[in-house]
Design a protein around this motif. Structure first.
Motif, mmCIF file in Angstrom:
data_model
loop_
_atom_site.group_PDB
_atom_site.id
_atom_site.type_symbol
_atom_site.label_atom_id
_atom_site.label_comp_id
_atom_site.label_asym_id
_atom_site.label_seq_id
_atom_site.Cartn_x
_atom_site.Cartn_y
_atom_site.Cartn_z
ATOM 1 N N VAL A 9 59.084 -56.340 67.158
ATOM 2 C CA VAL A 9 58.053 -55.461 67.713
ATOM 3 C C VAL A 9 58.697 -54.206 68.299
ATOM 4 N N ASP A 10 59.765 -54.367 69.074
ATOM 5 C CA ASP A 10 60.452 -53.206 69.648
ATOM 6 C C ASP A 10 61.024 -52.310 68.555
ATOM 7 N N LEU A 11 61.624 -52.902 67.542
ATOM 8 C CA LEU A 11 62.192 -52.125 66.439
ATOM 9 C C LEU A 11 61.130 -51.270 65.762
ATOM 10 N N VAL A 12 59.991 -51.860 65.476
ATOM 11 C CA VAL A 12 58.903 -51.127 64.829
ATOM 12 C C VAL A 12 58.389 -50.015 65.730
ATOM 13 N N ARG A 13 58.196 -50.311 67.010
ATOM 14 C CA ARG A 13 57.677 -49.287 67.934
ATOM 15 C C ARG A 13 58.670 -48.147 68.135
ATOM 16 N N GLU A 15 60.997 -47.190 65.987
ATOM 17 C CA GLU A 15 61.032 -46.425 64.736
ATOM 18 C C GLU A 15 59.832 -45.494 64.645
ATOM 19 N N THR A 16 58.663 -45.999 64.974
ATOM 20 C CA THR A 16 57.440 -45.190 64.897
ATOM 21 C C THR A 16 57.525 -43.982 65.823
ATOM 22 N N ARG A 17 57.997 -44.204 67.032
ATOM 23 C CA ARG A 17 58.073 -43.105 67.998
ATOM 24 C C ARG A 17 59.174 -42.101 67.645
ATOM 25 N N LEU A 18 60.318 -42.600 67.224
ATOM 26 C CA LEU A 18 61.392 -41.689 66.797
ATOM 27 C C LEU A 18 60.939 -40.858 65.600
ATOM 28 N N TYR A 19 60.368 -41.527 64.606
ATOM 29 C CA TYR A 19 59.927 -40.834 63.396
ATOM 30 C C TYR A 19 58.898 -39.765 63.747
ATOM 31 N N GLY A 20 57.925 -40.139 64.568
ATOM 32 C CA GLY A 20 56.886 -39.184 64.938
ATOM 33 C C GLY A 20 57.424 -37.973 65.674
ATOM 34 N N ALA A 21 58.323 -38.195 66.611
ATOM 35 C CA ALA A 21 58.875 -37.082 67.389
ATOM 36 C C ALA A 21 59.720 -36.161 66.514
ATOM 37 N N VAL A 22 60.567 -36.740 65.677
ATOM 38 C CA VAL A 22 61.406 -35.921 64.798
ATOM 39 C C VAL A 22 60.537 -35.177 63.796
#
Length: 145
Positions: A9-13, A15-22
């Protein structure tokens, strides 16, 4: 709940936040999305890159990759050239505009990732990278990628 579930769950969250910000910063500063950047980077890095190489790298369908490549071609950032040994396949090449976009985008991606992970000690990031690389290799081997 297993010990793996919270990590997943942490890995997915993360990744989602890093991807979105970048992705947000890259679009604002360079006018291309992170997905486009990833494809340009793979085309640049993989000798004689084909659509199937992109499929293997990003683990999405041939149709989705082919459509994404069509959009890169339409944007003038890459081109398809005839594969000398396979008439059913084509090789992907960056155009000068694609090379320029990629060169301008790389420092933006690196800077944003560095800023977003600044609170994590470098040795922890190194350990995390090694763990994720090992897990990815195991998963890809199991799937025959």
């Amino acid at each position: 709940m297993s010990h793996v579930t919270p990590a997943f769950v942490d890995l997915v969250r993360v990744e989602t936040r890093l991807y979105g910000a970048v992705n947000t910063r890259l679009r604002a500063e360079q006018g291309l999305g992170l997905g486009q950047f990833e494809f340009l980077e793979i085309i640049d890095r993989v000798p004689d890159c084909r659509v199937l190489d992109l499929v293997a790298e990003v683990a999405i369908t041939v149709g989705a990759v082919s459509k994404a490549v069509d959009r890169l071609v339409e944007a003038g950032w890459c081109r398809r050239v005839a594969h000398p040994g396979d008439r059913r396949s084509s090789l992907l090449r960056l155009t000068p505009e694609g090379e320029a976009r990629l060169a301008a985008a790389r420092p933006v991606v690196e800077a944003e990732l560095a800023a977003l992970t600044a609170s994590v000690p470098p040795e922890d990031l190194t350990r995390l990278a090694a763990t994720l690389a090992a897990l990815r290799a195991e998963l890809e081997a199991a799937q025959g990628s």
